[in-house]
Design a protein around this motif. Structure first.
Motif, PDB file in Angstrom:
ATOM      1  N   TYR A   1       0.775  -1.326  -0.175  1.00 17.23           N
ATOM      2  CA  TYR A   1      -0.075  -0.036  -0.045  1.00 17.23           C
ATOM      3  C   TYR A   1       0.728   1.382  -0.018  1.00 17.23           C
ATOM      4  CZ  TYR A   1      -2.923   3.695   1.670  1.00 17.23           C
ATOM      5  OH  TYR A   1      -3.760   4.902   1.999  1.00 17.23           O
ATOM      6  N   LEU A   2       2.033   1.278   0.675  1.00 15.65           N
ATOM      7  CA  LEU A   2       2.779   2.437   1.042  1.00 15.65           C
ATOM      8  C   LEU A   2       3.566   2.654  -0.293  1.00 15.65           C
ATOM      9  CD1 LEU A   2       3.965   2.105   4.732  1.00 15.65           C
ATOM     10  CD2 LEU A   2       2.280   3.616   3.769  1.00 15.65           C
ATOM     11  N   ALA A   3       4.240   1.649  -0.951  1.00 12.78           N
ATOM     12  CA  ALA A   3       5.300   1.848  -1.990  1.00 12.78           C
ATOM     13  C   ALA A   3       4.556   2.245  -3.432  1.00 12.78           C
ATOM     14  CB  ALA A   3       5.943   0.377  -2.187  1.00 12.78           C
ATOM     15  N   PRO A   4       5.178   3.161  -4.283  1.00 11.47           N
ATOM     16  CA  PRO A   4       4.602   3.409  -5.502  1.00 11.47           C
ATOM     17  C   PRO A   4       4.611   2.420  -6.726  1.00 11.47           C
ATOM     18  CG  PRO A   4       6.938   4.331  -5.097  1.00 11.47           C
ATOM     19  CD  PRO A   4       6.557   3.660  -3.678  1.00 11.47           C
ATOM     20  N   ASN A   5       5.309   1.265  -6.299  1.00  6.93           N
ATOM     21  CA  ASN A   5       5.402   0.363  -7.556  1.00  6.93           C
ATOM     22  C   ASN A   5       5.793  -1.036  -6.737  1.00  6.93           C
ATOM     23  OD1 ASN A   5       6.648  -1.947  -9.356  1.00  6.93           O
ATOM     24  ND2 ASN A   5       6.691  -0.008 -10.666  1.00  6.93           N
ATOM     25  N   PRO A   6       4.936  -1.972  -6.710  1.00  8.46           N
ATOM     26  CA  PRO A   6       4.943  -3.424  -6.158  1.00  8.46           C
ATOM     27  C   PRO A   6       6.262  -4.048  -6.153  1.00  8.46           C
ATOM     28  CG  PRO A   6       3.513  -3.792  -7.959  1.00  8.46           C
ATOM     29  CD  PRO A   6       3.884  -2.186  -7.864  1.00  8.46           C
ATOM     30  N   ALA A   7       7.157  -3.755  -7.232  1.00 10.05           N
ATOM     31  CA  ALA A   7       8.460  -4.274  -7.535  1.00 10.05           C
ATOM     32  C   ALA A   7       9.423  -3.755  -6.691  1.00 10.05           C
ATOM     33  CB  ALA A   7       8.974  -3.912  -8.904  1.00 10.05           C
ATOM     34  N   TYR A   8       9.294  -2.428  -5.971  1.00  8.46           N
ATOM     35  CA  TYR A   8      10.124  -2.136  -4.923  1.00  8.46           C
ATOM     36  C   TYR A   8      10.230  -3.031  -3.663  1.00  8.46           C
ATOM     37  CZ  TYR A   8      10.214   2.135  -7.933  1.00  8.46           C
ATOM     38  OH  TYR A   8      10.398   3.196  -8.996  1.00  8.46           O
ATOM     39  N   VAL A   9       8.657  -3.292  -3.341  1.00  8.15           N
ATOM     40  CA  VAL A   9       8.700  -4.030  -2.106  1.00  8.15           C
ATOM     41  C   VAL A   9       9.049  -5.527  -2.493  1.00  8.15           C
ATOM     42  CG1 VAL A   9       6.736  -5.057  -0.533  1.00  8.15           C
ATOM     43  CG2 VAL A   9       6.441  -2.627  -1.578  1.00  8.15           C
ATOM     44  N   SER A  10       8.751  -6.113  -3.562  1.00  9.63           N
ATOM     45  CA  SER A  10       9.304  -7.338  -4.019  1.00  9.63           C
ATOM     46  C   SER A  10      10.744  -7.449  -3.796  1.00  9.63           C
ATOM     47  CB  SER A  10       8.626  -7.781  -5.248  1.00  9.63           C
ATOM     48  OG  SER A  10       7.303  -7.749  -5.387  1.00  9.63           O
ATOM     49  N   ALA A  11      11.175  -6.559  -4.340  1.00 11.42           N
ATOM     50  CA  ALA A  11      12.878  -6.606  -4.141  1.00 11.42           C
ATOM     51  C   ALA A  11      13.228  -6.691  -2.946  1.00 11.42           C
ATOM     52  CB  ALA A  11      13.429  -5.253  -4.923  1.00 11.42           C
ATOM     53  N   ILE A  12      12.730  -5.811  -1.877  1.00 13.94           N
ATOM     54  CA  ILE A  12      13.165  -5.925  -0.503  1.00 13.94           C
ATOM     55  C   ILE A  12      12.713  -7.099   0.195  1.00 13.94           C
ATOM     56  CG2 ILE A  12      13.049  -4.991   1.611  1.00 13.94           C
ATOM     57  CD1 ILE A  12      14.418  -3.113  -0.341  1.00 13.94           C
ATOM     58  N   ILE A  13      11.698  -7.497  -0.092  1.00 15.23           N
ATOM     59  CA  ILE A  13      11.087  -8.998   0.494  1.00 15.23           C
ATOM     60  C   ILE A  13      12.114 -10.130  -0.116  1.00 15.23           C
ATOM     61  CG2 ILE A  13       9.411 -10.539   0.754  1.00 15.23           C
ATOM     62  CD1 ILE A  13       7.500  -8.249   0.400  1.00 15.23           C
ATOM     63  N   PHE A  14      12.497 -10.077  -1.191  1.00 14.17           N
ATOM     64  CA  PHE A  14      13.236 -11.161  -1.923  1.00 14.17           C
ATOM     65  C   PHE A  14      14.742 -11.160  -1.446  1.00 14.17           C
ATOM     66  CE2 PHE A  14      10.429 -11.298  -5.911  1.00 14.17           C
ATOM     67  CZ  PHE A  14       9.583 -12.391  -5.180  1.00 14.17           C
ATOM     68  N   LEU A  15      15.023 -10.104  -0.486  1.00 15.45           N
ATOM     69  CA  LEU A  15      16.226 -10.456   0.220  1.00 15.45           C
ATOM     70  C   LEU A  15      16.474 -11.633   1.134  1.00 15.45           C
ATOM     71  CD1 LEU A  15      17.028  -6.775   1.273  1.00 15.45           C
ATOM     72  CD2 LEU A  15      17.963  -7.980  -0.604  1.00 15.45           C
ATOM     73  N   TYR A  16      15.268 -12.393   1.326  1.00 14.65           N
ATOM     74  CA  TYR A  16      15.256 -13.267   2.347  1.00 14.65           C
ATOM     75  C   TYR A  16      16.229 -14.317   1.990  1.00 14.65           C
ATOM     76  CZ  TYR A  16      11.840 -15.859  -0.541  1.00 14.65           C
ATOM     77  OH  TYR A  16      10.831 -16.445  -1.558  1.00 14.65           O
ATOM     78  N   PRO A  17      16.635 -14.718   0.645  1.00 13.08           N
ATOM     79  CA  PRO A  17      17.440 -15.726   0.408  1.00 13.08           C
ATOM     80  C   PRO A  17      18.903 -15.319   1.373  1.00 13.08           C
ATOM     81  CG  PRO A  17      16.556 -15.290  -1.416  1.00 13.08           C
ATOM     82  CD  PRO A  17      16.129 -14.259  -0.605  1.00 13.08           C
ATOM     83  N   LEU A  18      19.236 -14.015   1.400  1.00 15.96           N
ATOM     84  CA  LEU A  18      20.687 -13.634   2.199  1.00 15.96           C
ATOM     85  C   LEU A  18      20.172 -14.109   3.671  1.00 15.96           C
ATOM     86  CD1 LEU A  18      23.009 -12.052   2.337  1.00 15.96           C
ATOM     87  CD2 LEU A  18      21.728 -10.158   2.882  1.00 15.96           C
ATOM     88  N   TRP A  19      19.136 -13.797   4.221  1.00 20.46           N
ATOM     89  CA  TRP A  19      18.945 -14.239   5.498  1.00 20.46           C
ATOM     90  C   TRP A  19      18.997 -15.894   5.821  1.00 20.46           C
ATOM     91  CZ3 TRP A  19      19.880  -9.696   5.748  1.00 20.46           C
ATOM     92  CH2 TRP A  19      18.732  -8.646   5.653  1.00 20.46           C
ATOM     93  N   ILE A  20      18.618 -16.612   4.829  1.00 22.79           N
ATOM     94  CA  ILE A  20      18.442 -17.848   4.916  1.00 22.79           C
ATOM     95  C   ILE A  20      20.024 -18.547   4.651  1.00 22.79           C
ATOM     96  CG2 ILE A  20      17.731 -19.951   3.660  1.00 22.79           C
ATOM     97  CD1 ILE A  20      15.261 -18.556   2.814  1.00 22.79           C
ATOM     98  N   VAL A  21      20.911 -17.882   3.831  1.00 24.72           N
ATOM     99  CA  VAL A  21      22.040 -18.217   3.627  1.00 24.72           C
ATOM    100  C   VAL A  21      22.956 -18.040   5.113  1.00 24.72           C
ATOM    101  CG1 VAL A  21      24.089 -17.646   2.322  1.00 24.72           C
ATOM    102  CG2 VAL A  21      22.250 -18.018   1.136  1.00 24.72           C
ATOM    103  N   LEU A  22      22.685 -16.807   5.444  1.00 25.58           N
ATOM    104  CA  LEU A  22      23.171 -16.273   6.799  1.00 25.58           C
ATOM    105  C   LEU A  22      23.021 -17.407   7.996  1.00 25.58           C
ATOM    106  CD1 LEU A  22      23.014 -12.440   6.538  1.00 25.58           C
ATOM    107  CD2 LEU A  22      25.232 -13.956   6.094  1.00 25.58           C
ATOM    108  N   GLY A  23      21.652 -17.599   8.088  1.00 19.48           N
ATOM    109  CA  GLY A  23      21.141 -18.512   8.935  1.00 19.48           C
ATOM    110  C   GLY A  23      21.900 -20.074   8.797  1.00 19.48           C
ATOM    111  N   ASN A  24      21.812 -20.539   7.537  1.00 18.47           N
ATOM    112  CA  ASN A  24      22.488 -21.738   7.318  1.00 18.47           C
ATOM    113  C   ASN A  24      23.929 -21.854   7.609  1.00 18.47           C
ATOM    114  OD1 ASN A  24      20.307 -23.076   6.367  1.00 18.47           O
ATOM    115  ND2 ASN A  24      20.639 -22.785   4.095  1.00 18.47           N
ATOM    116  N   MET A  25      24.715 -20.739   7.432  1.00 16.27           N
ATOM    117  CA  MET A  25      25.900 -20.425   7.988  1.00 16.27           C
ATOM    118  C   MET A  25      26.281 -20.507   9.317  1.00 16.27           C
ATOM    119  SD  MET A  25      27.363 -17.422   4.909  1.00 16.27           S
ATOM    120  CE  MET A  25      28.641 -17.257   5.701  1.00 16.27           C
ATOM    121  N   LEU A  26      25.279 -19.924   9.912  1.00 16.63           N
ATOM    122  CA  LEU A  26      25.362 -19.911  11.536  1.00 16.63           C
ATOM    123  C   LEU A  26      25.190 -21.208  12.018  1.00 16.63           C
ATOM    124  CD1 LEU A  26      25.695 -17.839  13.975  1.00 16.63           C
ATOM    125  CD2 LEU A  26      23.203 -17.488  13.538  1.00 16.63           C
TER     126      LEU A  26
END
Length: 295
Positions: free
Chosen positions: A238-263
């Motif tokens: 709702y807040l963002a002007p383009n849904p791709a901006y939100v998706s781009a941030i949300i799709f950072l979650y592979p980074l959190w998964i990789v870091l979690g696996n490394m930990l």
């Protein structure tokens, strides 16, 4: 609040990382996971329906119904992929949908397209940031699994663009009462996606298996996580002007998964884990920061 869309999207990204990782740990069958994700959420929300005023815009409900069907297909495949290929690989391929989301939104909203064309340098910078995020996340994938995972997830990647555009359109259609819109969006999509996967589940299983004692904690965890994920995503959309901006941030979650696996591996766990280069992370973070500033 519009300028803080990225904070809400970032919270959603962290929650999605945990949520996608869930089925790598639980290893539930796709339909079973989706029944808990759908009808589990539905039955947890229903007791509060009297506290929310229905949205008057009929288009909102039509969009929610369409969204429920897309979720039933997309999430089923994504969580089945998470079980088969791992959360890291599954999450790493989804950023391929960022560009189609960005383009599709501009095509159905010509006013936004005209504004961006009038500022070509700004448009080029946004595209460059989106490309940087996409390429960086793709570099985190495990190449040996990529072709099989890609083949399985290709239909999802094609539909994710439509999915996120409908998500934002639904929030805009229900903006007369945003809190109610988020509630009824969750309620309707949970009913449809859960129902479709329930029918899929009972073709091969006894429905009574759903209430087995061993599933209680898993179901509760799934319900809580998906509820938080959907609330934060809908608000960010709702807040963002383009849904791709939100998706781009949300799709950072592979980074959190990789870091979690490394930990996890650092503390003695045995799990396949992709290595992450500093240059890749640098490009990723630079692109994210650039996208936030350019918005």
């Amino acid at each position: 609040m519009e300028q803080y869309w990225f904070l809400v999207a970032l919270i959603c990204s962290l929650l999605n990382g945990i949520f996608i990782y869930t089925n790598q740990v639980f290893k539930l069958a796709g339909p079973l996971f989706m029944v808990f994700r759908g009808w589990g959420q539905l039955f947890s929300l229903l007791p509060f329906i009297a506290f929310f005023t229905p949205v008057q815009n009929i288009a909102f409900y039509l969009l929610c119904i369409a969204q429920g069907c897309l979720i039933a297909f997309n999430d089923y495949r994504i969580f089945r992929s998470s079980k088969a290929f791992g959360a890291e690989v599954t999450g790493s391929l989804q950023p391929l949908a960022i560009a189609p989301i960005f383009v599709l939104w501009l095509l159905i909203n010509p006013n936004d397209l005209i504004k961006m064309i009038q500022h070509p340098l700004h448009l080029a910078a946004v595209v460059l940031c989106l490309a940087g995020i996409t390429i960086s996340i793709l570099k985190m994938k495990q190449a040996k699994y990529s072709s099989r995972a890609m083949k399985y997830l290709l239909p999802c990647l094609c539909l994710l663009a439509i999915n996120d555009v409908i998500n934002k359109e639904a929030m805009m259609s229900g903006q007369e009462n945003l809190v109610s819109a988020i509630y009824f969006y969750c309620l309707i999509t949970a009913f449809i996606s859960g129902g479709i996967n329930f029918l899929r589940y009972i073709k091969k299983h006894d429905a009574r298996e759903l209430i087995r004692k061993e599933y209680r904690f898993k179901a509760l965890f799934i319900i809580v996580m998906i509820s938080f994920c959907m609330v934060t995503k809908n608000y960010a959309m709702y807040l963002a002007p383009n849904p791709a901006y939100v998706s781009a941030i949300i799709f950072l979650y592979p980074l959190w998964i990789v870091l979690g696996n490394m930990l996890y591996r650092h503390f003695g766990g045995r799990i396949a884990c992709a290595s992450v280069r500093l240059t890749t992370v640098s490009v990723l973070l630079t692109s994210v920061i650039g996208l936030i500033l350019l918005k």
